[in-house]
Enzyme design. Structure first.
Site, PDB file in Angstrom:
ATOM      1  N   ASN A 118     -40.370  13.883  -3.123  1.00 28.08           N
ATOM      2  CA  ASN A 118     -41.421  13.017  -3.657  1.00 28.08           C
ATOM      3  C   ASN A 118     -40.944  11.577  -3.821  1.00 28.08           C
ATOM      4  O   ASN A 118     -39.764  11.269  -3.675  1.00 28.08           O
ATOM      5  CB  ASN A 118     -41.864  13.548  -5.022  1.00 28.08           C
ATOM      6  N   CYS A 142     -36.227  12.511 -23.654  1.00 30.80           N
ATOM      7  CA  CYS A 142     -35.599  13.789 -24.046  1.00 30.80           C
ATOM      8  C   CYS A 142     -36.172  15.031 -23.386  1.00 30.80           C
ATOM      9  O   CYS A 142     -35.456  16.012 -23.178  1.00 30.80           O
ATOM     10  CB  CYS A 142     -35.685  13.980 -25.562  1.00 30.80           C
ATOM     11  N   MET A 185     -24.276  16.080 -23.413  1.00 29.59           N
ATOM     12  CA  MET A 185     -25.285  15.219 -24.042  1.00 29.59           C
ATOM     13  C   MET A 185     -24.702  13.810 -24.137  1.00 29.59           C
ATOM     14  O   MET A 185     -23.905  13.513 -25.036  1.00 29.59           O
ATOM     15  CB  MET A 185     -25.639  15.783 -25.421  1.00 29.59           C
ATOM     16  N   GLU A 190     -29.742  30.237  -9.307  1.00 28.36           N
ATOM     17  CA  GLU A 190     -30.686  30.050  -8.200  1.00 28.36           C
ATOM     18  C   GLU A 190     -30.108  30.439  -6.841  1.00 28.36           C
ATOM     19  O   GLU A 190     -30.767  30.306  -5.814  1.00 28.36           O
ATOM     20  CB  GLU A 190     -31.137  28.573  -8.152  1.00 28.36           C
ATOM     21  N   ASP A 200     -45.504  14.106  -7.226  1.00 26.67           N
ATOM     22  CA  ASP A 200     -44.288  14.911  -7.082  1.00 26.67           C
ATOM     23  C   ASP A 200     -44.495  16.030  -6.068  1.00 26.67           C
ATOM     24  O   ASP A 200     -43.934  17.116  -6.197  1.00 26.67           O
ATOM     25  CB  ASP A 200     -43.845  15.486  -8.451  1.00 26.67           C
TER      26      ASP A 200
HETATM   27 CA    CA Z   1     -39.458  16.114  -7.736  1.00 24.03          CA
END
Ligand code: CA
Length: 698
Positions: A275, A620, A662, A79, A320
């Protein structure tokens, strides 16, 4: 602001540009106004993402080719906005790693790995992504996923100082790029989905010593923080919060996870806030109150963090609808009057133009389709919500959905055309409050009913959803609030945008192409296939008079968790591609890994797949994707561990794969629930097997 002077300066002065870049070379990298540099996140403090370079322009862009490229060691989302100062290109990758290259030939000068503990991944809503570094006075600053702010030496990449900016016991992460303003490094954090309390901190750039912190929401323990935010929180914000849910969570959201802008003349720093957590106002604040300063633009003094003004885009956010999206500062005529404005296209779908000195609302027009509000009341500045927009009485298909009409993917403003180029998207979300919501410490706490969020199984319905889910590059006239031209993209999740003085707009896309469009009419002038999806924004810079376009390639982020409706592509390593006119570097195709196949044989489970599906939705899907269909982490339907109850329990409950990120869920889940989830995954795996056997078109 230097946009106006830049515009006048460059009109008619194209031939001297290269010479100017050379003259300005060594001296102006601190102010970001060397035309050949991309010295700051949005190139300048005003975040326009407009390069004054025009060697590459509408007449010759078809001759663009790859000058050099680099392949990274991670296949997670890329990104970053590369930063280019004095011929060196600095960028970051997933896992907060930093790289410095010779910007002309791509030679790797150094790299830095902060060695983020893999278990941090659990705290990250959207993968281990990073949006870039800041460079100032011989230092490179990176916010690491685990909450550290680290200063590196620009020459060697060696660490100079490091500070922990968050409580490691809390589910905070950093994915945003630091900004440097008046000798202070500014950094926020993410975690509103986990219901943390948002803030931004300023550190001395030389020493890393904390200067001030501004909390965006009230202290959950009803105490003063001893920070400049105490005053606006106690006089304005506290009375807009109700109930105890946000106190129990020690948060409420409002994280400053991405955008900032700075007006040196007005001496104002603008921050965008996120949010609420949990999402629904009903669960967070007894269904009442504006919940200041969620989903707001807040203007503060960069020296002290002192509050000056705020504008809340979405009072009492329930969707959100962050206002963390990029903010662009410019000067323009609105209604015949010259205005110093700040512009934002936040997730809620309205494009806002405010007076950036006073915060006065000047314009708010819908830039994408929406079904939650009919407009913004210009007197009160509040959205006019439709009945039951807050899904109190029944579940609701919300547009824009929780991913917004536009997210962090930066837009760009070209002062010559007066247009803002928005990487917009249309994607709906099905919303219902979880009737069984309970705050889980350290866990994702969005409070949505997991049963409503999954996609349907019926392929025809999936096709319908795909048809109504798409991306757009919108050329938006902020003075009139209208679309000038639009390019539609097949997928909703695409890259950020670059505008240049060569009359061009550049954007990468989900399907993996990079496009150049004519800034005036959107005509496509050039494209290049990368073989991998793009979410990052391109930048432009020059070295020795030669102009380059640079872009990070690699798909990921939250949207990519919606595996059902993003390109079906294996995980591929991230790359940095750099283009120039006549560039001739050969870029090898990606090694395409084989799709993992497992033989489920007679594997079975004593668990309840329906209960397992709901538990999967709660625990999950954030990482492993809706309908167990993620393109970017382990596809659990093709995981060996679902064949054996013992193997599954050792990973899911006991954390056997903790070193791969994990973590064990013993704190939040019983072994019985894990077995229900395994039953659900077996069911989904068999469905996928069956679909693979069904001839196409059936
Ligand atoms: Ca958010």
């Amino acid at each position: 602001m230097n946009s106006t002077s830049e515009r006048i300066f460059f009109r008619g002065w194209r031939p001297v540009l290269a010479a100017t870049a050379l003259i300005l070379g060594g001296c102006s990298s601190q102010t970001g106004d060397n035309p050949g540099d991309w010295a700051k996140y949005g190139r300048t403090d005003s975040e326009e993402r407009f390069s004054p370079l025009d060697e590459i322009n509408e007449t010759n862009v078809s001759k663009l080719g790859v000058a050099w490229y680099h392949e990274f060691d991670t296949d997670r989302g890329q990104e970053a906005t590369p930063i280019v100062v004095d011929g060196v290109l600095y960028t970051s990758t997933a896992w907060s790693k930093v790289y410095a290259f010779n910007a002309a030939d791509g030679k790797l000068l150094w790299s830095f790995d902060p060695k983020v503990p893999p278990q941090t991944l659990f705290k990250a809503c959207c993968g281990p992504v990073n949006r870039g570094v800041a460079v100032s006075k011989g230092r490179v600053f990176i916010g690491a996923l685990d909450g550290r702010l680290i200063a590196l030496d620009t020459k060697t990449g060696k660490q100079v100082w490091s500070v922990q900016t968050t409580d490691p016991e809390q589910p905070y992460t950093i994915t945003g790029a630091p900004h440097v303003v008046k000798g202070r490094v500014l950094i926020g954090n993410g975690g509103a989905e986990y219901a943390v309390r948002g803030y931004i901190t300023a550190y001395d750039e030389a020493t890393g010593k904390k200067a001030w912190r501004f909390y965006t929401v009230p202290n959950p323990d009803e105490k003063a923080d001893g920070e400049p935010s105490d005053k606006p929180l106690s006089t304005m914000a506290r009375k807009t919060w109700f109930g105890d849910a946000w106190k129990e969570a020690k948060g409420g959201g409002g994280t400053v996870w991405d955008s900032m802008a700075y007006d040196p003349e007005a001496n104002l720093l603008y921050i965008g806030t996120g949010n609420g957590g949990p999402f629904g106002l009903k669960l967070r604040s007894d269904g009442k109150g504006d919940n200041l300063f969620l989903s707001s633009i807040v203007a503060v003094r960069p020296d002290t963090g002192e509050y000056v003004w705020h504008y809340q885009t979405t009072p009492g956010d329930s969707w959100d609808y962050t206002a963390t999206q990029q903010m662009i500062l410019t000067d323009m005529k609105i209604g015949g009057k010259d205005r110093k404005v700040i512009m934002q296209a936040p997730k809620n779908g309205f494009f806002y133009v405010l007076d950036r000195i006073t915060g006065e609302l000047l314009s708010a027009k819908a830039y994408v389709p929406m079904n939650w509000a009919t407009g913004v009341d210009m007197k009160t500045g509040r959205p006019i919500e439709v009945a039951d927009a807050r899904y109190i009485n029944e579940p609701r298909l919300q547009v824009p959905g929780t991913l917004g009409g536009h997210s962090w993917h930066p837009m760009a403003y070209n002062p010559n055309t007066g247009l803002v180029y928005i990487p917009a998207q249309t994607i709906a979300t099905f919303l219902a409050n979880d009737p069984n919501y309970k705050y889980l410490k350290g866990h994702n706490n969005v409070g949505l009913d997991p049963k409503t969020s999954a996609f349907p199984d019926d392929p025809a319905q999936i096709e319908q959803i795909k048809e109504h889910t798409f991306g757009e590059l919108i050329a938006w006239d902020p003075a009139t609030g209208t679309r000038k031209w639009v390019v539609k993209h097949p997928y909703f999740l695409n890259g950020g945008v670059l505008a240049t003085n060569g009359n061009l707009v550049f954007q990468g896309t989900g399907e993996g192409k990079i496009y150049a469009y004519d800034a005036r009419d959107g005509k496509m002038l050039w494209s290049y296939s990368t073989g991998n999806g793009i979410i990052a924004p391109p930048v432009s810079y020059s070295v020795d008079g030669r102009q380059y376009i640079a872009i990070m390639v690699g798909y990921g982020g939250f949207g990519a968790m919606l595996g059902t409706i993003v390109p079906n592509r294996p995980k591929l390593p991230g790359r940095l591609l750099v283009f120039s006119l006549g560039g001739k570097a050969a870029v090898p195709p990606f090694d395409i890994p084989d799709v993992e196949q497992i033989d489920l044989g007679s594997a079975s489970s004593s668990g309840n797949p329906a209960k397992g599906g709901a538990a999967y939705g709660e625990h999950c899907f954030v990482c492993h994707g809706l309908n167990a269909n993620s393109r970017f982490v382990k596809d659990l339907r093709r995981s060996m561990i679902i064949q054996s109850p013992d193997a599954f329990r050792s990973v899911v409950i006991e954390g056997a794969f903790s070193e791969q990120g994990m973590v064990g869920f013993a704190k939040w889940m019983t072994p019985e629930t894990a077995e229900d989830i395994r039953a659900y995954l077996l069911q989904e795996a068999r469905k996928a097997e069956q679909r693979a056997k069904t001839p196409a078109g059936k």
